[in-house]
Design a protein around this motif. Structure first.
Motif, mmCIF file in Angstrom:
data_model
loop_
_atom_site.group_PDB
_atom_site.id
_atom_site.type_symbol
_atom_site.label_atom_id
_atom_site.label_comp_id
_atom_site.label_asym_id
_atom_site.label_seq_id
_atom_site.Cartn_x
_atom_site.Cartn_y
_atom_site.Cartn_z
ATOM 1 N N GLY A 162 108.415 44.170 55.041
ATOM 2 C CA GLY A 162 109.389 44.171 56.110
ATOM 3 C C GLY A 162 108.861 43.506 57.372
ATOM 4 N N PHE A 163 109.779 43.103 58.248
ATOM 5 C CA PHE A 163 109.403 42.429 59.491
ATOM 6 C C PHE A 163 110.441 42.685 60.567
ATOM 7 N N CYS A 164 109.970 42.794 61.807
ATOM 8 C CA CYS A 164 110.872 42.811 62.958
ATOM 9 C C CYS A 164 110.092 42.410 64.197
ATOM 10 N N GLU A 165 110.821 41.957 65.210
ATOM 11 C CA GLU A 165 110.250 41.753 66.532
ATOM 12 C C GLU A 165 110.682 42.914 67.410
ATOM 13 N N VAL A 166 109.770 43.375 68.250
ATOM 14 C CA VAL A 166 110.071 44.504 69.126
ATOM 15 C C VAL A 166 109.507 44.252 70.512
ATOM 16 N N SER A 167 109.980 45.035 71.456
ATOM 17 C CA SER A 167 109.366 45.119 72.773
ATOM 18 C C SER A 167 109.002 46.575 73.005
ATOM 19 N N VAL A 168 107.711 46.873 72.948
ATOM 20 C CA VAL A 168 107.273 48.244 73.216
ATOM 21 C C VAL A 168 107.641 48.642 74.642
ATOM 22 N N LEU B 264 100.547 48.994 59.270
ATOM 23 C CA LEU B 264 101.435 48.303 60.195
ATOM 24 C C LEU B 264 100.618 47.211 60.878
ATOM 25 N N ILE B 265 100.977 45.968 60.630
ATOM 26 C CA ILE B 265 100.226 44.837 61.189
ATOM 27 C C ILE B 265 101.012 44.267 62.361
ATOM 28 N N VAL B 266 100.340 44.166 63.502
ATOM 29 C CA VAL B 266 101.002 43.810 64.753
ATOM 30 C C VAL B 266 100.407 42.521 65.322
ATOM 31 N N TYR B 267 101.272 41.632 65.797
ATOM 32 C CA TYR B 267 100.830 40.474 66.566
ATOM 33 C C TYR B 267 101.712 40.356 67.800
ATOM 34 N N SER B 268 101.301 39.528 68.737
ATOM 35 C CA SER B 268 102.090 39.264 69.935
ATOM 36 C C SER B 268 102.780 37.919 69.801
ATOM 37 N N ILE B 269 104.066 37.882 70.109
ATOM 38 C CA ILE B 269 104.793 36.609 70.020
ATOM 39 C C ILE B 269 104.309 35.623 71.083
ATOM 40 N N THR B 270 103.526 36.095 72.056
ATOM 41 C CA THR B 270 103.014 35.231 73.119
ATOM 42 C C THR B 270 101.605 34.716 72.822
ATOM 43 N N ASP B 271 101.076 35.049 71.655
ATOM 44 C CA ASP B 271 99.681 34.736 71.353
ATOM 45 C C ASP B 271 99.565 34.201 69.926
ATOM 46 N N ARG B 272 99.434 32.893 69.792
ATOM 47 C CA ARG B 272 99.337 32.270 68.476
ATOM 48 C C ARG B 272 98.139 32.789 67.696
ATOM 49 N N ALA B 273 97.023 33.032 68.379
ATOM 50 C CA ALA B 273 95.818 33.512 67.689
ATOM 51 C C ALA B 273 96.053 34.874 67.046
ATOM 52 N N SER B 274 96.835 35.714 67.693
ATOM 53 C CA SER B 274 97.098 37.042 67.120
ATOM 54 C C SER B 274 97.964 36.934 65.867
ATOM 55 N N TYR B 275 98.841 35.943 65.825
ATOM 56 C CA TYR B 275 99.649 35.699 64.629
ATOM 57 C C TYR B 275 98.756 35.225 63.486
ATOM 58 N N GLU B 276 97.800 34.361 63.796
ATOM 59 C CA GLU B 276 96.870 33.881 62.779
ATOM 60 C C GLU B 276 95.990 35.017 62.279
ATOM 61 N N TYR B 277 95.642 35.937 63.161
ATOM 62 C CA TYR B 277 94.895 37.141 62.762
ATOM 63 C C TYR B 277 95.728 37.962 61.779
ATOM 64 N N ALA B 278 97.019 38.094 62.061
ATOM 65 C CA ALA B 278 97.907 38.828 61.160
ATOM 66 C C ALA B 278 97.989 38.140 59.804
ATOM 67 N N GLN B 279 98.058 36.825 59.807
ATOM 68 C CA GLN B 279 98.065 36.067 58.552
ATOM 69 C C GLN B 279 96.828 36.367 57.717
ATOM 70 N N ARG C 80 106.796 32.726 74.753
ATOM 71 C CA ARG C 80 106.675 32.736 73.297
ATOM 72 C C ARG C 80 105.840 31.570 72.770
ATOM 73 N N GLU C 81 104.917 31.904 71.852
ATOM 74 C CA GLU C 81 104.135 30.905 71.131
ATOM 75 C C GLU C 81 104.404 30.966 69.627
ATOM 76 N N VAL C 82 105.010 32.066 69.173
ATOM 77 C CA VAL C 82 105.294 32.248 67.745
ATOM 78 C C VAL C 82 106.794 32.472 67.592
ATOM 79 N N GLN C 83 107.444 31.635 66.819
ATOM 80 C CA GLN C 83 108.877 31.762 66.608
ATOM 81 C C GLN C 83 109.183 32.937 65.667
ATOM 82 N N GLU C 84 110.336 33.540 65.855
ATOM 83 C CA GLU C 84 110.719 34.675 65.020
ATOM 84 C C GLU C 84 110.785 34.280 63.543
#
Length: 233
Positions: free
Chosen positions: A146-152, A86-101, A129-133
């Motif tokens: 698979g993919f989804c956006e969530v709020s823990v 399960l690979i997780v990033y934060s929609i508020t953090d562009r760097a975390s999305y790039e880490y997921a990539q 938000r820094e990363v669009q859905e």
């Protein structure tokens, strides 16, 4: 996926991977306990053990929450140990999305790589938000996962569906060799509490620190030992 020889209960192992401060630990504990613990950082991997009841039956689930202290070091051993990732990033953090990539790219290079699912966390912070859905959806589609956006924090139902999908998919996968070991009990997870999901229930389990220096001591996971709980989550 492996079956416990003593109980004949199938066991599924999931690795949760993501950059620092994306909410991996909060997400894992939310799934297992229905509680929101907020965010905390750990400089070691944590292994959670839990018994989960799906509509299709009972599973022993082990989830390793992989520390991201060294974000440039892809955790090959932990990923090879797992049936699913399960690979997780934060929609508020562009760097975390790039880490997921990057992580998905590394995952693709592994032989017999585990099944995967991508989650964009912190959907409750849409104003930051820094990363669009659509970016998350496109990334997942490019890897056929698979993919989804969530709020823990808000206890998104999609969180439970993501874990359940990985568990169901992993049950059908063949058994593979493991390269992972753990040491001693760190604490006991509080059992099912809060809103009950319709298709999944959990019972009390444990969380264990997995120090990186111990990963190569044994090819077989140490399980069901006479550990003594030292703390409660």
């Amino acid at each position: 996926m492996k079956t416990d020889e003593k109980t004949n209960v199938p066991r599924v192992r999931i690795a949760v991977l993501g950059n620092m401060n994306v909410g991996k630990s909060a997400l894992t504990v939310r799934y297992l306990t229905r509680r929101f613990i907020g965010e905390y950082r750990s400089n070691t991997d944590l292994l959670y053990k839990q018994t989960v009841t799906l509509e299709s039956g009972v599973l022993d689930v082990e989830i390793v929450d992989i520390s991201a202290e060294n974000e440039n070091d892809f955790p090959v051993e932990q990923i090879q140990w797992a049936d699913a990732c399960l690979i997780v990033y934060s929609i508020t953090d562009r760097a975390s999305y790039e880490y997921a990539q990057r992580s998905l790219g590394e995952l693709r290079q592994l032989q017999n790589s585990p099944s995967a699912y991508l989650i964009g966390n912190k959907a409750d912070l849409d104003h930051l938000r820094e990363v669009q859905e659509t970016e998350g959806a496109t990334l997942a589609a490019s890897h056929a996962i698979g993919f989804c956006e969530v709020s823990v924090a808000d206890n998104s139902p999609a969180l439970y569906k993501a874990f359940e999908r990985l568990l169901i998919e992993s049950r059908a996968r063949p058994v593979k060799p493991r390269k992972f070991s753990v040491s001693k009990m760190f604490g006991t997870l509080i059992g099912n509490n809060g809103t009950r999901q319709p298709s999944t229930t959990v019972s009390q389990g444990t969380v264990v620190p997995c120090h990186k220096g111990e990963l190569h001591k044994s090819r077989v996971m140490k399980r069901r030992q006479a550990f003594t709980a030292t703390a409660s989550l």
